[in-house]
Write an enzyme that holds these catalytic residues in place. Sequence first.
Site, PDB file in Angstrom:
ATOM      1  N   ASP A  37      -6.568   1.827 -11.724  1.00 11.45           N
ATOM      2  CA  ASP A  37      -7.124   0.479 -11.563  1.00 11.45           C
ATOM      3  C   ASP A  37      -6.987  -0.268 -12.883  1.00 11.45           C
ATOM      4  OD1 ASP A  37      -8.936  -1.782 -10.889  1.00 11.45           O
ATOM      5  OD2 ASP A  37      -9.582  -0.470  -9.262  1.00 11.45           O
ATOM      6  N   ASP A  60      -1.554  -1.117 -13.714  1.00  9.98           N
ATOM      7  CA  ASP A  60      -1.188  -2.403 -13.117  1.00  9.98           C
ATOM      8  C   ASP A  60      -0.136  -2.123 -12.050  1.00  9.98           C
ATOM      9  OD1 ASP A  60      -0.191  -4.874 -12.408  1.00  9.98           O
ATOM     10  OD2 ASP A  60       0.336  -5.498 -14.442  1.00  9.98           O
ATOM     11  N   VAL A  61      -0.490  -2.305 -10.774  1.00 11.77           N
ATOM     12  CA  VAL A  61       0.423  -1.927  -9.693  1.00 11.77           C
ATOM     13  C   VAL A  61       1.677  -2.783  -9.642  1.00 11.77           C
ATOM     14  CG1 VAL A  61      -1.385  -0.934  -8.241  1.00 11.77           C
ATOM     15  CG2 VAL A  61      -0.804  -3.360  -7.991  1.00 11.77           C
ATOM     16  N   ASN A  87      -3.964   1.351  -2.153  1.00 11.21           N
ATOM     17  CA  ASN A  87      -5.119   0.560  -1.720  1.00 11.21           C
ATOM     18  C   ASN A  87      -5.281  -0.753  -2.481  1.00 11.21           C
ATOM     19  OD1 ASN A  87      -8.044   0.208  -0.642  1.00 11.21           O
ATOM     20  ND2 ASN A  87      -8.307   0.328  -2.866  1.00 11.21           N
ATOM     21  N   TYR A 152      -1.635 -14.741   1.806  1.00  9.07           N
ATOM     22  CA  TYR A 152      -2.213 -13.398   1.882  1.00  9.07           C
ATOM     23  C   TYR A 152      -1.651 -12.635   3.077  1.00  9.07           C
ATOM     24  CZ  TYR A 152      -5.809  -9.782   2.565  1.00  9.07           C
ATOM     25  OH  TYR A 152      -6.463  -8.591   2.748  1.00  9.07           O
ATOM     26  N   LYS A 156       0.491  -8.954   3.755  1.00 10.97           N
ATOM     27  CA  LYS A 156      -0.010  -7.871   4.604  1.00 10.97           C
ATOM     28  C   LYS A 156       0.938  -7.583   5.763  1.00 10.97           C
ATOM     29  CE  LYS A 156      -3.538  -6.973   2.091  1.00 10.97           C
ATOM     30  NZ  LYS A 156      -3.627  -5.695   1.347  1.00 10.97           N
ATOM     31  N   THR A 187     -17.144  -5.748   0.479  1.00 13.38           N
ATOM     32  CA  THR A 187     -16.763  -5.246  -0.841  1.00 13.38           C
ATOM     33  C   THR A 187     -16.849  -6.397  -1.848  1.00 13.38           C
ATOM     34  OG1 THR A 187     -14.406  -5.797  -0.658  1.00 13.38           O
ATOM     35  CG2 THR A 187     -15.106  -3.666   0.233  1.00 13.38           C
ATOM     36  N   THR A 190     -14.352  -9.241  -1.063  1.00 16.93           N
ATOM     37  CA  THR A 190     -14.652 -10.204  -0.003  1.00 16.93           C
ATOM     38  C   THR A 190     -15.908 -11.010  -0.290  1.00 16.93           C
ATOM     39  OG1 THR A 190     -15.794  -8.449   1.240  1.00 16.93           O
ATOM     40  CG2 THR A 190     -13.480  -8.858   1.774  1.00 16.93           C
TER      41      THR A 190
END
Length: 251
Positions: A37, A60-61, A87, A152, A156, A187, A190
Amino acid sequence: MGRLSGKSAIVTGAAMGQGAAIARAYVAEGARVVIADVAKDEGQALADELGEAAHFAHHDVSDETSWAAVVEDANARFGPVDVLANNAGILRFGDIERMGRDEVDLLFRVNQLGCFLGMQAVTRTMRKNGGGSIINASSVEGLAGMAGCTAYAATKWAIRGMTKCAAMELGRHRIRVNSVHPGMIDTPMTRVHGGDAAMEFGASRVPLRRVGTPADIAPVYVYLASDESAYTNGAEIAVDGGVTSTHAFGG
């Protein structure tokens, strides 16, 4: 207990929320987990809580070099990576007419590119080790549309498509690739978009009349990481309280 005994896993976006629940569930079931993370304090705190079976890696993804480093670290620390829970993700709302290019680019880099780079980074290890499981976090917005979510949702839907293609490509190496499609989950990601009011509105649209929690999502990730799902490949699993079964979704 022990459904993931002997497995080595990387969970991205694992410092908080849904990712933290996945990491906790993996450790509880016997896996050794790299908590990957950008949130250093929260990620290290979780690793400390989980003990020797967990390690925090600042990651950092959207950075290919960072992916190479975290996979190398996981392989050296816990053995060849068996499981990748892709995730990590961010949520941004915006009308098509007004959403800025910088926000669109950020969504694509973190959600879409990050997922692709993760699959790419673990494939060699999994192939050499005789297989593995990759679990990609999509969304109900990867199954249908919702106003104000075009950028977004694009990421997805892309994850959904990449999952299908990767499942076909990597299946011969006994690498399974599946996608999870959460509905509205309570979470930090959100809650920042409206707090309690947003949760209440979200619950009103769910047939079960509540929003989900990270604890509702983690068991699906345990199943997909375990050998119980040995013949589950290319699947898309909605965990949404029934939202995608209704015509009202995406209104």
